[in-house]
Scaffold this motif. Sequence first.
Motif, mmCIF file in Angstrom:
data_model
loop_
_atom_site.group_PDB
_atom_site.id
_atom_site.type_symbol
_atom_site.label_atom_id
_atom_site.label_comp_id
_atom_site.label_asym_id
_atom_site.label_seq_id
_atom_site.Cartn_x
_atom_site.Cartn_y
_atom_site.Cartn_z
ATOM 1 N N GLY A 62 6.067 -4.232 2.690
ATOM 2 C CA GLY A 62 6.202 -3.186 1.673
ATOM 3 C C GLY A 62 5.242 -2.034 1.827
ATOM 4 N N THR A 63 4.694 -1.840 3.023
ATOM 5 C CA THR A 63 3.737 -0.752 3.250
ATOM 6 C C THR A 63 4.455 0.588 3.317
ATOM 7 N N GLY A 64 4.017 1.535 2.523
ATOM 8 C CA GLY A 64 4.535 2.890 2.602
ATOM 9 C C GLY A 64 5.961 3.055 2.111
ATOM 10 N N LYS A 65 6.401 4.306 2.118
ATOM 11 C CA LYS A 65 7.733 4.657 1.642
ATOM 12 C C LYS A 65 8.775 4.223 2.670
ATOM 13 N N GLN A 66 9.676 3.402 2.238
ATOM 14 C CA GLN A 66 10.651 2.824 3.162
ATOM 15 C C GLN A 66 11.443 3.901 3.902
ATOM 16 N N GLY A 67 11.506 3.739 5.227
ATOM 17 C CA GLY A 67 12.261 4.666 6.057
ATOM 18 C C GLY A 67 11.518 5.921 6.434
ATOM 19 N N GLU A 68 10.350 6.185 5.802
ATOM 20 C CA GLU A 68 9.609 7.421 6.079
ATOM 21 C C GLU A 68 8.177 7.182 6.551
ATOM 22 N N LEU B 124 4.053 -8.255 16.701
ATOM 23 C CA LEU B 124 4.383 -8.321 15.284
ATOM 24 C C LEU B 124 5.434 -7.256 14.987
ATOM 25 N N THR B 125 6.495 -7.627 14.291
ATOM 26 C CA THR B 125 7.614 -6.725 14.045
ATOM 27 C C THR B 125 7.697 -6.352 12.578
ATOM 28 N N TRP B 126 7.846 -5.035 12.292
ATOM 29 C CA TRP B 126 8.131 -4.577 10.943
ATOM 30 C C TRP B 126 9.270 -3.563 11.007
ATOM 31 N N GLN B 127 10.288 -3.774 10.231
ATOM 32 C CA GLN B 127 11.476 -2.940 10.305
ATOM 33 C C GLN B 127 11.329 -1.650 9.503
ATOM 34 N N GLU B 128 10.390 -1.611 8.543
ATOM 35 C CA GLU B 128 10.328 -0.482 7.622
ATOM 36 C C GLU B 128 9.499 0.675 8.148
ATOM 37 N N VAL B 129 8.839 0.487 9.317
ATOM 38 C CA VAL B 129 7.865 1.487 9.744
ATOM 39 C C VAL B 129 8.174 2.014 11.140
ATOM 40 N N THR B 130 7.607 3.188 11.412
ATOM 41 C CA THR B 130 7.540 3.719 12.781
ATOM 42 C C THR B 130 6.084 3.708 13.194
ATOM 43 N N ILE B 131 5.801 3.158 14.345
ATOM 44 C CA ILE B 131 4.425 3.061 14.830
ATOM 45 C C ILE B 131 4.230 4.081 15.946
ATOM 46 N N GLU B 132 3.173 4.868 15.846
ATOM 47 C CA GLU B 132 2.862 5.851 16.873
ATOM 48 C C GLU B 132 1.562 5.485 17.558
ATOM 49 N N GLY B 133 1.574 5.455 18.854
ATOM 50 C CA GLY B 133 0.358 5.157 19.603
ATOM 51 C C GLY B 133 -0.465 6.396 19.847
ATOM 52 N N THR C 151 0.846 -1.202 0.000
ATOM 53 C CA THR C 151 0.000 0.000 0.000
ATOM 54 C C THR C 151 0.879 1.248 0.000
ATOM 55 N N GLY C 152 0.665 2.136 -0.977
ATOM 56 C CA GLY C 152 1.432 3.378 -1.038
ATOM 57 C C GLY C 152 2.941 3.162 -0.977
ATOM 58 N N ARG C 153 3.423 2.153 -1.609
ATOM 59 C CA ARG C 153 4.817 1.701 -1.435
ATOM 60 C C ARG C 153 5.857 2.783 -1.701
ATOM 61 N N TYR C 154 5.643 3.656 -2.669
ATOM 62 C CA TYR C 154 6.702 4.577 -3.075
ATOM 63 C C TYR C 154 6.534 6.011 -2.582
ATOM 64 N N ALA C 155 5.355 6.359 -2.032
ATOM 65 C CA ALA C 155 5.149 7.758 -1.641
ATOM 66 C C ALA C 155 4.472 7.945 -0.291
ATOM 67 N N MET C 156 3.780 6.938 0.224
ATOM 68 C CA MET C 156 2.975 7.132 1.434
ATOM 69 C C MET C 156 3.856 7.272 2.669
ATOM 70 N N THR C 157 3.626 8.346 3.408
ATOM 71 C CA THR C 157 4.399 8.604 4.621
ATOM 72 C C THR C 157 3.544 8.528 5.887
ATOM 73 N N ASN C 158 2.213 8.404 5.741
ATOM 74 C CA ASN C 158 1.357 8.317 6.920
ATOM 75 C C ASN C 158 0.181 7.383 6.660
ATOM 76 N N LEU C 159 0.007 6.412 7.560
ATOM 77 C CA LEU C 159 -1.147 5.521 7.560
ATOM 78 C C LEU C 159 -1.777 5.599 8.938
ATOM 79 N N ASP C 160 -2.998 6.136 9.005
ATOM 80 C CA ASP C 160 -3.710 6.292 10.273
ATOM 81 C C ASP C 160 -4.801 5.224 10.339
ATOM 82 N N LEU C 161 -4.631 4.273 11.250
ATOM 83 C CA LEU C 161 -5.577 3.158 11.348
ATOM 84 C C LEU C 161 -6.887 3.556 12.011
ATOM 85 N N GLY C 162 -6.922 4.684 12.698
ATOM 86 C CA GLY C 162 -8.145 5.137 13.348
ATOM 87 C C GLY C 162 -8.361 4.478 14.711
ATOM 88 N N PRO C 163 -9.254 5.045 15.527
ATOM 89 C CA PRO C 163 -9.437 4.592 16.909
ATOM 90 C C PRO C 163 -10.121 3.240 17.072
#
Length: 324
Positions: free
Chosen positions: A283-289, A315-324, A240-252
């Motif tokens: 492969g979710t979102g722009k790698q590193g961002e 669950l571990t994903w190295q490509e993302v930063t997760i914000e609570g 999803t948004g592999r090359y440009a997405m910098t924010n994915l908000d899953l919602g409450p």
Amino acid sequence: PEAIYQDETNFKLNDGSNTTIEFTRGTLKILTYLRSTSTETEATSGFLGNTAIQRQNIDNVTFLSSTSSANSTAWDVSAEQNGSIMAWYTTNANGTYKVYIGSNETIYANTDSSYLFSYIGYSTNCTSAETITNIELLNTSQATSMHYMFYRTGYTAMTSLDLENNFNTSNVTDMRSMFADTGMKSMTSLDLGNNFDTKKVQNMSHMFNTTGRDSMITLYLGDKFDTSNVTTMEGMFSQTGRYAMTNLDLGPAFTHIPDGEIIENEGTQYEQTYLAYEGMFIGTGKQGEIVIQAPESIYQDRTHFKLNTDSSTTLTWQEVTIEG
């Protein structure tokens, strides 16, 4: 619905019943449903029963609140085949089509709305930035299945897909691959609207697989994206948004990630077993961002999810930063 409609002043109990109930306070009308498209699964399939035009060559679908502008190409697209919903088309200079769907009544999506818009805008000849127009005229409140509904819709040129606030999904149970490959090349935004309610959904496998892969920047699922009854999210946000997405908000309301194993094609030579969350964020979102915003119930730390508030599984994903 037709199953309980007898005439303008009487209900019947069901399709086979001779018992009627009189209604004296107004006029009864049959709900006008679109025909099912569940067998129109290929790019070369016809659209809403018309095999004279291929789905991949339809540049735009526009909903209208009347049939007054229908031309000689018109055909009946109502589930009842009673002329209550008609479709017609015009041909563009490059051979693609613009399809109109009109009715003098409310247009209801079929209870099985799988593949409804699949492959619309798929051909390289399709150039429209808006693939579906006036989708707010489509009442989806009765739909129970939307799997593959927007599969490869606007694949080539569509720049955005806005479902508007009339897109009610409160009765849907199946959303697998609903937006798979939607807006693959040019779509920058997907707006689910305010009525995208998933409280009854059980299957979300590959729901956003490769959605907006090349150009989508952000994705917000909204405050009604309830995952409490979901049993599989396999590959849900893969690419999803592999090359440009910098924010994915899953919602409450995204408070549960399903656990356990899913068995497909059990007992056949194609049987396979996978985890209910397998490949969920590959492969979710722009790698590193990419930053994923998640509710506290599934937030473990900046690189780990947990399945729910009480779960010890992470669950571990190295490509993302997760914000609570």
